[in-house]
Design an enzyme around this catalytic site. Structure first.
Site, short mmCIF file in Angstrom:
data_model
loop_
_atom_site.label_atom_id
_atom_site.label_comp_id
_atom_site.label_asym_id
_atom_site.label_seq_id
_atom_site.Cartn_x
_atom_site.Cartn_y
_atom_site.Cartn_z
N ASP A 102 13.86 12.23 -22.17
CA ASP A 102 15.29 11.41 -22.31
C ASP A 102 15.82 11.85 -23.77
OD1 ASP A 102 17.94 10.36 -20.46
OD2 ASP A 102 17.89 9.34 -22.33
N HIS A 267 13.49 9.91 -12.67
CA HIS A 267 14.20 10.34 -14.03
C HIS A 267 12.96 9.71 -14.73
CE1 HIS A 267 16.06 11.65 -17.80
NE2 HIS A 267 16.24 9.75 -17.85
#
Length: 287
Positions: A102, A267
């Site tokens: 991320d 994620h």
């Protein structure tokens, strides 16, 4: 506050007035692991312990996050990449492998471009490079990235809005982006929320940079034909199916030696599928 067990914690100066909190464990070839949003270094706790069996593993909180310093400026990915290089050098490593998730993956990407003689191997988890990210975010399906646009606004309103309900804001992503809520246990979730609540201005500054100076830096590299020179692995959810792009092709324009893998977990893959992530990183390090 949870910690990574069997890792030693240090505060390491990396720039004038800026020190990073870092967990260090294991021995052997070095690898640095950079966390994402809305998290801290703790997101790597499973993978870090796995890799520490035969690597020196360095796991910092990024500038502006967790227990690291939170200056009012300096959130370009170029500056944060320089922090990472300075951290590793302060710990005795002039060359090292680097993996980021991320926000940390954006820092890692920039480190690979800016420091090709320093980064031996590069892994980026669940991002597109900044220029490509903005290019694909269009139409109603791009509403999933609403936070990108909120935090791109000039200083003032984003910070005020997020500070008004920080647990609701940051908790939304912890809930919406995971397929397995048990992967983030209550004590770790609480640690993430505590850390984010205390870092709203710096988190917003990090995102704001990705709508400004980071775009400028990436554009200059694209126009100059600069590419990542080291072996690169990308682990990614199949966002391309939802937003209509070919992720592997977009990454291929930046990296010649690329392995692009699509994952089925959520994620937060280093917490939901740590064995799979560790295996992919080990395979990368053998290239």
């Amino acid at each position: 506050m949870p910690t990574i067990s069997d890792f030693d914690y240090q505060r390491v100066p990396v720039a004038e007035g800026v020190s990073l909190n870092a967990a260090v464990g294991g021995s052997g070839p070095p690898i640095v692991l950079l966390h994402g949003f809305p998290q801290t270094h703790l997101m790597w706790r499973h993978v870090a312990r796995d890799l520490a069996a035969d690597h020196t593993v360095i796991v910092p909180d990024l500038r502006g996050y967790g227990e690291s310093d939170k200056p009012s400026d300096g959130y370009s990915k170029r500056t944060m990449a320089a922090d990472t290089v300075a951290l590793a050098r302060a710990l005795g490593h002039d060359r090292f492998a680097l993996a980021g998730h991320d926000r940390g993956a954006h820092v890692a990407f920039r480190a690979g471009l800016d420091h090709p003689g320093t980064i031996t191997h590069l892994a980026c988890l669940d991002i597109l490079p900044t220029l490509d990210m903005w290019d694909v975010m269009r139409g109603a399906s791009a509403a999933v990235g609403f936070h990108l646009y909120l935090m791109a606004q000039p200083p003032g309103l984003p910070e005020q809005m997020i500070s008004g309900a920080p647990d609701a804001f940051f908790g939304h992503f912890l809930d919406a982006w995971t397929n397995d809520p048990s992967a983030i246990p209550p004590d770790v979730r609480a640690a993430y929320l505590d850390a984010c609540r205390a870092a709203v201005p710096s988190i917003v500054a990090d995102y704001r940079a990705s709508a400004g100076i980071d775009v400028d830096h990436d554009t200059a590299d694209r126009e100059a034909g600069n590419r990542l020179r080291m072996p690169v692995t990308v682990l990614q959810q199949d966002w391309g199916a939802a937003l209509g792009y070919d992720a592997a092709a977009l990454w291929g324009a930046w990296a010649a030696d690329l392995r692009h893998e699509t994952v089925t977990c959520g994620h937060f893959m280093a917490e939901e599928a740590p064995a799979e992530v560790a295996k992919s990183l080990r395979t990368l390090l053998e290239r």
